[in-house]
Design a protein around this motif. Structure first.
Motif, PDB file in Angstrom:
ATOM      1  N   ASP A   1       0.827  -1.203   0.000  1.00  0.00           N
ATOM      2  CA  ASP A   1       0.000   0.000   0.000  1.00  0.00           C
ATOM      3  C   ASP A   1       0.868   1.261   0.000  1.00  0.00           C
ATOM      4  OD1 ASP A   1      -2.155  -1.718   0.071  1.00  0.00           O
ATOM      5  OD2 ASP A   1      -2.500  -1.486   2.233  1.00  0.00           O
TER       6      ASP A   1
ATOM      7  N   MET B   1       2.363   1.646  -3.509  1.00  0.00           N
ATOM      8  CA  MET B   1       1.398   2.151  -4.480  1.00  0.00           C
ATOM      9  C   MET B   1       1.082   3.626  -4.224  1.00  0.00           C
ATOM     10  SD  MET B   1       0.770  -0.285  -6.645  1.00  0.00           S
ATOM     11  CE  MET B   1      -0.820   0.072  -7.409  1.00  0.00           C
ATOM     12  N   HIS B   2       1.013   4.007  -2.955  1.00  0.00           N
ATOM     13  CA  HIS B   2       0.737   5.406  -2.624  1.00  0.00           C
ATOM     14  C   HIS B   2       1.856   6.312  -3.115  1.00  0.00           C
ATOM     15  CE1 HIS B   2      -0.716   8.893  -0.396  1.00  0.00           C
ATOM     16  NE2 HIS B   2       0.517   9.062   0.077  1.00  0.00           N
TER      17      HIS B   2
ATOM     18  N   SER C   1      -5.025  -5.758  -2.167  1.00  0.00           N
ATOM     19  CA  SER C   1      -3.653  -5.558  -1.736  1.00  0.00           C
ATOM     20  C   SER C   1      -2.908  -6.881  -1.854  1.00  0.00           C
ATOM     21  CB  SER C   1      -3.599  -5.031  -0.303  1.00  0.00           C
ATOM     22  OG  SER C   1      -2.311  -4.529   0.004  1.00  0.00           O
TER      23      SER C   1
ATOM     24  N   GLU D   1     -10.852  -2.101  -6.313  1.00  0.00           N
ATOM     25  CA  GLU D   1     -10.587  -1.179  -5.228  1.00  0.00           C
ATOM     26  C   GLU D   1     -10.370  -1.946  -3.925  1.00  0.00           C
ATOM     27  OE1 GLU D   1     -13.011  -0.989  -7.371  1.00  0.00           O
ATOM     28  OE2 GLU D   1     -12.693   0.893  -8.450  1.00  0.00           O
TER      29      GLU D   1
ATOM     30  N   THR E   1      -2.426   4.303  -8.557  1.00  0.00           N
ATOM     31  CA  THR E   1      -3.654   3.549  -8.285  1.00  0.00           C
ATOM     32  C   THR E   1      -4.817   4.033  -9.139  1.00  0.00           C
ATOM     33  OG1 THR E   1      -2.927   3.137  -6.010  1.00  0.00           O
ATOM     34  CG2 THR E   1      -5.262   2.823  -6.496  1.00  0.00           C
ATOM     35  N   ASP E   2      -5.019   5.338  -9.214  1.00  0.00           N
ATOM     36  CA  ASP E   2      -6.146   5.870 -10.009  1.00  0.00           C
ATOM     37  C   ASP E   2      -5.989   5.499 -11.483  1.00  0.00           C
ATOM     38  OD1 ASP E   2      -7.265   6.943  -7.760  1.00  0.00           O
ATOM     39  OD2 ASP E   2      -6.526   8.978  -8.104  1.00  0.00           O
TER      40      ASP E   2
ATOM     41  N   HIS F   1      -7.026   1.864 -11.925  1.00  0.00           N
ATOM     42  CA  HIS F   1      -8.485   1.718 -11.901  1.00  0.00           C
ATOM     43  C   HIS F   1      -9.110   2.198 -13.201  1.00  0.00           C
ATOM     44  CE1 HIS F   1      -8.531   1.727  -7.208  1.00  0.00           C
ATOM     45  NE2 HIS F   1      -8.135   0.579  -7.724  1.00  0.00           N
TER      46      HIS F   1
END
Length: 375
Positions: free
Chosen positions: A66, A69-70, A197, A194, A75-76, A79
């Motif tokens: 996490d 990815m942050h 992980s 969404e 991430t957006d 998606h």
């Protein structure tokens, strides 16, 4: 192979294994959760805590994925690429998968997360007299669940040496959350992307002289009074890929007496080549091919281990096991994974039925995680 190369005896001055936000050792003492460790990682920590013979290792927690990815900030975009994707359009899914995986594999790991992983790797290696190779295995939060079978959707990498290779393949495991197969499975089963992980298991590699799977029921008919074992020489990848036909044995679960056996061809085995520092395929001679790869005592030990896993988890189990060539008989059977059996165990328990002769692993209704070799 020299036992010193694959030594599994814990050294007397081994430092305490300290769990952190990003790292959880199998024997670190922290309560395992699916959210932090994924299915495979949680199972390995649970089995270790229960005293089962699990090769040592640690889990890179979902918190590290996490954080990665942050920091990457992708991430957006992921998606957006997945939104509206048609699971029947395999070419499009393949293209999206390749784009996402390449992006993930190219991003740096956050500094603190990397430092904790390096420290964990060094702590694991400090348990042995000489450096040992490790396996790096994906552990997604949605895998190995009683109501879903994710086996084979994410990646496992074998025989990795040194942290540079380990760190690279941790990132590859993260990227395998977006394999084409995993994407299609989630789309077809309405599993949202969404919140997904991925944890990663880093575990001491086993020098397997024989390996396989065992199920605490007969997969051909769901009979829970039987134990079914598939076994072949060397590391189990050749069974997974269908390159060899393993021995298939059915035992009575209570008495462990032989009910039925089918000797597989077992024409090749995957074994370590120390000079090449990788796993290599080697032909099995005619004499070994013609006989069962497990003795009666070894069969009984595998069945007993499978029963132990079923008793602990209180439901039928599909386990992976291996016999370590560097450990003495009686101490060399190791448990690599245990997961709920998903085909029959959700059905109401019935009285035992007559046994149908079982075929090899390919017909048993299960599959191991896909295995990629690092050379």
């Amino acid at each position: 192979m020299s036992a010193t190369i694959m030594e599994t005896t814990t050294m007397q001055d081994t430092p305490a294994m300290q769990d952190t936000e990003y790292i959880q050792f199998f024997d670190g003492g922290t309560e395992p959760t699916l959210a932090n460790l994924g299915g495979k990682g949680a199972s390995l920590v649970t089995m270790t805590s229960a005293g089962m013979p699990v090769p040592p290792g640690f889990v890179v927690t979902t918190a590290q994925f996490d954080a990665f990815m942050h920091e990457a900030g992708i991430t957006d975009h992921i998606h957006a690429l997945l939104a509206g994707l048609n699971p029947e359009d395999v070419a499009e899914v393949d293209a999206v998968s390749a784009t996402i995986r390449a992006d993930i594999e190219s991003r740096p790991i956050p500094t603190e997360a990397r430092a904790q992983t390096v420290a964990a790797y060094e702590a694991l290696q400090s348990r042995f007299d000489t450096p040992v190779p490790v396996a790096v295995r994906s552990s997604a939060t949605a895998e190995d669940l009683p109501d879903a079978s994710f086996a084979g959707q994410q990646d496992t990498y074998l025989w990795l040496e040194g942290f540079s290779a380990v760190g690279e393949h941790i990132r590859k495991c993260w990227a395998s959350l977006y394999t084409s197969r995993a994407i299609i499975y989630r789309l077809k089963n309405n599993i949202p992307n969404e919140g997904l992980s991925m944890a990663v298991v880093v575990q001491k590699m086993v020098n397997a002289k024989a390996s396989g799977v065992a199920m605490t029921l007969d997969p051909t008919n769901g009979d829970r009074s039987k134990i079914t074992i598939d076994a072949s020489y060397g590391v189990g990848e050749m069974v997974v890929s269908g390159q060899v036909t393993p021995d298939n044995i059915v035992l009575d679960k209570v008495t462990l007496t032989l009910i039925n056996e089918h000797l597989g061809d077992k024409h090749a085995e995957l074994v370590p080549d120390l000079a090449a520092r990788k796993l290599v395929e080697r032909e099995v001679d005619a004499e070994r091919r013609a006989r069962r790869c497990l003795t009666d005592a070894q069969l009984s030990a595998v069945a007993t281990l499978a029963k132990r896993a079923e008793k602990h988890y209180k439901c039928p189990q599909d386990i992976e096991w291996a016999l370590d060539a560097d450990l003495p008989d009686g101490e060399n059977l190791l448990l690599l994974q245990a997961r709920p059996e998903t085909v029959h165990s959700s059905k109401p328990k019935t009285e035992p039925t007559s046994t149908v002769p079982a075929g090899p692993a390919a017909s048993s209704g299960f599959s191991w995680n896909s295995v990629k070799l690092f050379a």
